[in-house]
Design an enzyme around this catalytic site. Structure first.
Site: not given
Ligand code: SAM
Ligand code: DTB
Ligand code: SF4
Length: 341
Positions: A73, A77, A80, A117, A148, A208, A280
């Site tokens: 990506c 973030c 992430c 989802c 979702c 959501c 959730r």
């Molecule tokens: N790329 C898309 C976005 O950013 O909206 C969708 C996927 S992103 C992984 C969805 C959500 O997962 C993020 O907004 C964040 O709230 C959650 N998330 C990602 N990494 C995480 C982590 N290490 N711990 C907890 N929540 C996480």
């Molecule tokens: C949300 O709030 N949490 C989920 C889902 N929406 C997409 C993602 C959590 C991701 C946790 C780290 C990972 O496995 O990437």
């Molecule tokens: Fe990309 Fe992860 Fe950020 Fe979603 S949360 S936009 S997958 S870097």
């Protein structure tokens, strides 16, 4: 002293001489901070009372996640593991084929999930990506599951296309308070997130939207996140509250762990301020233990991510979740709506 906390009233707390006025119809940060600071037992009692006014007691929604397009990506973030910039060991892959996704969705349904989802590590999908995801959505919907997707920023016409394919919910988190956002991600703005949420709403897709606790934010930022969510008009139908999964290689890997009671407080305040939402208990359950999860359910959480994996990190396995629900007398929900409808 009483604890009559109402969205549109002056509120009196259990602590002497602390009265906070909230603007009618809107949650002030001060009112939310006051809730977060309530004596723990009173907060849980209030949250459980609100919960039972709107949902059947003991009903838990099971939502299964699948990463349909993993890693690489371009966003940064800080939490992430899928950001290309961070060395987390996650390998980038292409969008999964329809039959593979359908197999996973059917397995989720067979295991008892009602919502499926699909997550993609995009900044924003392109036209051809949306066309392919629309096929996935239609196929999953055809299995009788609620659908979702979480694909990054969405243009209004993409939202309309996904709605037409049968998308029920779009996940797009605000993650934290606006004031702390730039400390977590610099490749997009808070307003970008709000714009996508507006596109999703306009297309008639349910929202959501939630956030993450444990990214080094101050208590005021936690209150600020809840205020943003609760003041959306209407507030989201689903509110995922994630506890940061600290993945080595991400900038937030060394964040201090969240105090479990503070996490439970966030769940309770989400429940009180968004009474009809599915709240959730999301990422971080593997690190949490059964007792803290039970407190989260008492605080009004009524949905979990169900399945051995989140997107790329782990989640409690299905057997452990079934045992936990059974020990607590909780039942998998047949529906997502308040009032059991
Ligand atoms: N790329 C898309 C976005 O950013 O909206 C969708 C996927 S992103 C992984 C969805 C959500 O997962 C993020 O907004 C964040 O709230 C959650 N998330 C990602 N990494 C995480 C982590 N290490 N711990 C907890 N929540 C996480
Ligand atoms: C949300 O709030 N949490 C989920 C889902 N929406 C997409 C993602 C959590 C991701 C946790 C780290 C990972 O496995 O990437
Ligand atoms: Fe990309 Fe992860 Fe950020 Fe979603 S949360 S936009 S997958 S870097």
């Amino acid at each position: 002293m009483t604890s009559t906390l109402n969205n549109s009233q002056s509120i009196t707390l259990h602590r002497p001489s602390k009265t906070v006025a909230s603007v009618p119809g809107r949650w002030s940060i001060e009112a939310i901070q006051a809730l977060l600071e309530m004596p723990f037992m009173d907060l849980l009692h209030q949250a459980q009372t609100v919960h039972r006014e709107h949902f059947p007691a003991g009903d838990i929604e099971l939502a299964t996640l699948l990463s349909v397009k993993t890693g690489g990506c371009p966003e940064n973030c800080g939490y992430c593991p899928q950001a290309a910039e961070f060395d987390t060991g996650v390998e980038a892959s292409k969008l999964m084929a329809v039959d593979e996704v359908v197999r996973a969705a059917q397995a989720a349904k067979d295991a008892g999930a009602t919502r499926f989802c699909m997550g993609a590590a995009w900044r924003a999908p392109k036209d051809r990506d949306v066309e392919k995801v629309a096929e996935l959505v239609a196929a999953v919907k055809g299995l009788g599951l609620q659908t979702c997707a979480t694909l990054g920023m969405l243009e209004p016409h993409h939202a309309t296309q996904l709605k037409a394919a049968g998308l029920d919910y779009y996940n797009h988190n605000l993650d934290t308070a606006p004031e702390y956002y730039a400390d977590v991600v610099s490749t997009r703005t808070y307003q970008d997130r709000l714009d996508t949420l507006a596109s999703v709403r306009s297309a008639g897709i349910s929202v959501c939207c939630g956030g993450i606790v444990g990214m080094g934010e101050a208590p005021v930022h936690r209150a600020g996140l809840i205020a943003q969510l609760a003041n959306l008009n209407p507030y989201p139908e689903s509110v995922p509250i994630n506890s940061l999964v600290r993945v080595p290689g991400t900038p937030l890997a060394d964040s201090d762990p969240v105090d479990p009671f503070d996490f439970v407080r966030m769940i309770a305040v989400a429940r009180i301020t968004m009474p009809k939402a599915r709240v959730r208990l999301s990422a971080g359950r593997q690190q949490m233990g059964d007792a803290v999860q039970a407190l989260c359910f008492l605080a009004g959480a009524n949905s979990i991510f169900y399945g051995d994996k989140l997107l790329v990190t782990g989640n409690p396995d299905v057997g452990a979740d079934i045992r936990l629900l059974s020990k607590l007398g909780l039942k998998a929900s047949k529906t997502s709506q308040p009032g059991g409808k």
